[in-house]
Design a protein around this motif. Structure first.
Motif, PDB file in Angstrom:
ATOM      1  N   GLY A   1     -62.029 -30.283 -65.281  1.00 31.53           N
ATOM      2  CA  GLY A   1     -60.744 -30.944 -65.109  1.00 31.53           C
ATOM      3  C   GLY A   1     -60.119 -30.592 -63.780  1.00 31.53           C
ATOM      4  O   GLY A   1     -60.757 -30.014 -62.897  1.00 31.53           O
ATOM      5  N   SER A   2     -58.866 -30.952 -63.634  1.00 32.89           N
ATOM      6  CA  SER A   2     -58.102 -30.639 -62.428  1.00 32.89           C
ATOM      7  C   SER A   2     -56.736 -30.128 -62.856  1.00 32.89           C
ATOM      8  O   SER A   2     -56.306 -30.313 -63.995  1.00 32.89           O
ATOM      9  N   ARG A   3     -56.028 -29.508 -61.923  1.00 33.88           N
ATOM     10  CA  ARG A   3     -54.685 -29.012 -62.230  1.00 33.88           C
ATOM     11  C   ARG A   3     -53.853 -28.982 -60.956  1.00 33.88           C
ATOM     12  O   ARG A   3     -54.396 -29.008 -59.843  1.00 33.88           O
ATOM     13  N   ILE A   4     -52.551 -28.923 -61.120  1.00 35.53           N
ATOM     14  CA  ILE A   4     -51.648 -28.689 -59.992  1.00 35.53           C
ATOM     15  C   ILE A   4     -51.535 -27.184 -59.812  1.00 35.53           C
ATOM     16  O   ILE A   4     -51.121 -26.466 -60.725  1.00 35.53           O
ATOM     17  N   ALA A   5     -51.915 -26.715 -58.628  1.00 30.83           N
ATOM     18  CA  ALA A   5     -51.895 -25.277 -58.358  1.00 30.83           C
ATOM     19  C   ALA A   5     -50.592 -24.823 -57.729  1.00 30.83           C
ATOM     20  O   ALA A   5     -50.260 -23.630 -57.779  1.00 30.83           O
ATOM     21  N   GLY A   6     -49.861 -25.726 -57.115  1.00 31.00           N
ATOM     22  CA  GLY A   6     -48.607 -25.351 -56.477  1.00 31.00           C
ATOM     23  C   GLY A   6     -47.802 -26.566 -56.074  1.00 31.00           C
ATOM     24  O   GLY A   6     -48.367 -27.636 -55.808  1.00 31.00           O
ATOM     25  N   LEU A   7     -46.488 -26.405 -56.046  1.00 35.45           N
ATOM     26  CA  LEU A   7     -45.564 -27.469 -55.684  1.00 35.45           C
ATOM     27  C   LEU A   7     -44.608 -26.983 -54.598  1.00 35.45           C
ATOM     28  O   LEU A   7     -44.365 -25.782 -54.456  1.00 35.45           O
ATOM     29  N   GLY A   8     -44.058 -27.924 -53.851  1.00 35.32           N
ATOM     30  CA  GLY A   8     -43.052 -27.599 -52.855  1.00 35.32           C
ATOM     31  C   GLY A   8     -42.215 -28.820 -52.548  1.00 35.32           C
ATOM     32  O   GLY A   8     -42.661 -29.952 -52.756  1.00 35.32           O
ATOM     33  N   HIS A   9     -41.005 -28.610 -52.068  1.00 42.89           N
ATOM     34  CA  HIS A   9     -40.158 -29.739 -51.701  1.00 42.89           C
ATOM     35  C   HIS A   9     -39.321 -29.384 -50.484  1.00 42.89           C
ATOM     36  O   HIS A   9     -39.135 -28.213 -50.150  1.00 42.89           O
ATOM     37  N   TYR A  10     -38.836 -30.422 -49.838  1.00 38.83           N
ATOM     38  CA  TYR A  10     -37.964 -30.250 -48.679  1.00 38.83           C
ATOM     39  C   TYR A  10     -36.946 -31.379 -48.657  1.00 38.83           C
ATOM     40  O   TYR A  10     -37.286 -32.544 -48.881  1.00 38.83           O
ATOM     41  N   GLN A  11     -35.682 -31.011 -48.391  1.00 39.48           N
ATOM     42  CA  GLN A  11     -34.631 -32.000 -48.189  1.00 39.48           C
ATOM     43  C   GLN A  11     -33.873 -31.652 -46.911  1.00 39.48           C
ATOM     44  O   GLN A  11     -33.621 -30.478 -46.632  1.00 39.48           O
ATOM     45  N   PRO A  12     -33.511 -32.662 -46.140  1.00 44.87           N
ATOM     46  CA  PRO A  12     -32.787 -32.390 -44.883  1.00 44.87           C
ATOM     47  C   PRO A  12     -31.432 -31.756 -45.171  1.00 44.87           C
ATOM     48  O   PRO A  12     -30.860 -31.928 -46.243  1.00 44.87           O
ATOM     49  N   ILE A  27     -42.777 -37.716 -41.389  1.00 46.23           N
ATOM     50  CA  ILE A  27     -43.866 -36.746 -41.261  1.00 46.23           C
ATOM     51  C   ILE A  27     -43.325 -35.318 -41.197  1.00 46.23           C
ATOM     52  O   ILE A  27     -43.871 -34.402 -41.822  1.00 46.23           O
ATOM     53  N   ASP A  28     -42.240 -35.106 -40.449  1.00 48.11           N
ATOM     54  CA  ASP A  28     -41.624 -33.778 -40.367  1.00 48.11           C
ATOM     55  C   ASP A  28     -41.307 -33.240 -41.766  1.00 48.11           C
ATOM     56  O   ASP A  28     -41.614 -32.086 -42.089  1.00 48.11           O
ATOM     57  N   MET A  29     -40.682 -34.076 -42.581  1.00 44.92           N
ATOM     58  CA  MET A  29     -40.296 -33.639 -43.924  1.00 44.92           C
ATOM     59  C   MET A  29     -41.515 -33.400 -44.799  1.00 44.92           C
ATOM     60  O   MET A  29     -41.564 -32.445 -45.585  1.00 44.92           O
ATOM     61  N   GLY A  30     -42.534 -34.263 -44.659  1.00 39.50           N
ATOM     62  CA  GLY A  30     -43.759 -34.073 -45.418  1.00 39.50           C
ATOM     63  C   GLY A  30     -44.463 -32.773 -45.083  1.00 39.50           C
ATOM     64  O   GLY A  30     -44.980 -32.075 -45.963  1.00 39.50           O
ATOM     65  N   GLY A  89     -49.878 -42.148 -41.978  1.00 39.97           N
ATOM     66  CA  GLY A  89     -49.359 -40.839 -41.608  1.00 39.97           C
ATOM     67  C   GLY A  89     -50.171 -39.649 -42.089  1.00 39.97           C
ATOM     68  O   GLY A  89     -49.944 -38.524 -41.629  1.00 39.97           O
ATOM     69  N   ALA A  90     -51.125 -39.851 -43.005  1.00 40.54           N
ATOM     70  CA  ALA A  90     -51.805 -38.717 -43.636  1.00 40.54           C
ATOM     71  C   ALA A  90     -52.595 -37.882 -42.642  1.00 40.54           C
ATOM     72  O   ALA A  90     -52.589 -36.647 -42.706  1.00 40.54           O
ATOM     73  N   ALA A  91     -53.289 -38.522 -41.719  1.00 38.42           N
ATOM     74  CA  ALA A  91     -54.109 -37.775 -40.765  1.00 38.42           C
ATOM     75  C   ALA A  91     -53.242 -36.926 -39.840  1.00 38.42           C
ATOM     76  O   ALA A  91     -53.566 -35.763 -39.560  1.00 38.42           O
ATOM     77  N   GLU A  92     -52.139 -37.488 -39.349  1.00 44.52           N
ATOM     78  CA  GLU A  92     -51.240 -36.716 -38.498  1.00 44.52           C
ATOM     79  C   GLU A  92     -50.635 -35.550 -39.266  1.00 44.52           C
ATOM     80  O   GLU A  92     -50.527 -34.430 -38.749  1.00 44.52           O
ATOM     81  N   LEU A  93     -50.222 -35.822 -40.497  1.00 48.33           N
ATOM     82  CA  LEU A  93     -49.644 -34.763 -41.322  1.00 48.33           C
ATOM     83  C   LEU A  93     -50.641 -33.615 -41.494  1.00 48.33           C
ATOM     84  O   LEU A  93     -50.296 -32.433 -41.349  1.00 48.33           O
ATOM     85  N   ALA A  94     -51.890 -33.968 -41.791  1.00 47.78           N
ATOM     86  CA  ALA A  94     -52.932 -32.943 -41.962  1.00 47.78           C
ATOM     87  C   ALA A  94     -53.134 -32.141 -40.688  1.00 47.78           C
ATOM     88  O   ALA A  94     -53.257 -30.903 -40.721  1.00 47.78           O
TER      89      ALA A  94
END
Length: 322
Positions: free
Chosen positions: A13-24, A63-66, A101-106
């Motif tokens: 199976g799979s699982r969520i190992a960690g979460l995070g968030h950001y707000q300006p 992208i900055d927030m991501g 945006g995914a490649a730049e974010l990575a």
């Protein structure tokens, strides 16, 4: 000639190992909107959509927030950039059609040469992306997947228009998905209602977001509880067994009506919209991350996610919290 292709090893199976968030950091209250010239007042906004304040990004990009949210998710998961081989970005507010945006974010996170792509299912986007990540892991095609929901909706909303300017806001949330010896991300129940796609659109000439609020309200309150119940059944649970319910933070009245129909009186319901507004594909991971930060649900607890929005697209899925 008889050729057989091999497949990679597959985890259980799979699982969520960690979460995070950001707000300006910039907080905009309802009174601030009135001072800016919006034809409304604090009581009207709270009674119609339940929002007291929201966050606007001033000098930050989507992208900055991501990147900020993803950095926190990676730190919380204990998974380093070198161990991530797929990045999925859920967004409907990229500044250009190409590239995504995914490649730049990575790259900005120091993730070297991952698979990278964007998903645009609007406010259902995070659940779509989470399921795609889970499928990639359980199929053996990825080891660890970074999933990010990030939106800068203020780039596309007429902030003086009462129907949308009071609702939408900016922010990002992220999750790291890893292999597991058991199922930590349940089956997805998803779909769309293209006959009502006109209810939420971006004006072709001005690139301004428009929505038919009453159409969306009626659709969401009549359909999304059933999607949630189907997701519970697919995961082998009854709704009363849920510890948490995190719907898309579209409207407080919508959230409360769906929660009531789930018939799960002891479930913790995310109502992050009150202080965050509607952040589209970022709303579910932001609310879920905050729920865990506050200790409102225990580790390993079942939580129902239900996303819905433009398209009209929707998706429901039960996860176990990290």
């Amino acid at each position: 000639m008889n050729i057989t292709l091999s497949t990679p090893p597959r985890p259980a199976g799979s699982r969520i190992a960690g979460l995070g968030h950001y707000q300006p950091p910039t907080v905009i209250t309802n009174d601030d909107l009135v001072a800016r010239g919006v034809d409304t007042n604090d009581e009207w906004v709270k009674s119609r959509v339940g929002i007291a304040e929201r966050r606007f990004a001033m000098d930050e990009t989507m992208i900055d927030m991501g990147v900020a949210a993803a950095s926190k998710a990676m730190a919380n998961s204990g998974i380093s950039a070198t161990d991530i081989d797929l990045v999925i970005l859920a967004t409907c507010t990229g500044k250009q059609q190409v590239p995504g945006g995914a490649a730049e974010l990575a790259s900005r996170l120091g993730i070297d040469s991952p698979g990278a792509y964007d998903i645009n299912a609007a406010c259902a986007g995070f659940v779509y992306a989470l399921n795609s990540a889970s499928e990639a892991v359980t199929a053996g095609h990825a080891r660890n997947v970074l999933v990010v929901g990030s939106e800068k909706l203020t780039d596309y909303v007429d902030l003086l228009e009462r129907g949308t300017g009071i609702i939408f806001a900016d922010g990002a949330g992220a999750a790291v998905v890893t292999p597991s010896d058991s199922v930590g991300i349940g089956p997805v129940v998803w779909g769309s209602d293209g006959d009502n796609a006109h209810a939420i659109t971006t004006d072709a000439a001005s690139a301004t977001l428009r929505q038919e609020g009453q159409t969306v309200f009626r659709w969401a309150t009549s359909k999304m509880a059933d999607v949630g119940l189907q997701a519970c059944a697919a995961a082998g649970l009854q709704s009363w067994q849920l510890a948490g319910f995190v719907p898309h933070q579209a409207n407080l009245r919508i959230i409360d009506l769906i929660a009531k129909k789930l018939k799960a009186p002891n479930v913790v319901v995310a109502r992050d919209i009150v202080n965050s507004g509607n952040t589209s594909s970022a709303s579910i991971p932001i609310a879920l991350s905050k729920m865990l930060e506050r200790g409102e649900v225990a580790s390993g607890a079942p939580v129902l996610l239900v996303g819905f929005g433009a398209g009209l697209t929707y998706a429901g899925q039960v996860i176990l919290t990290p």
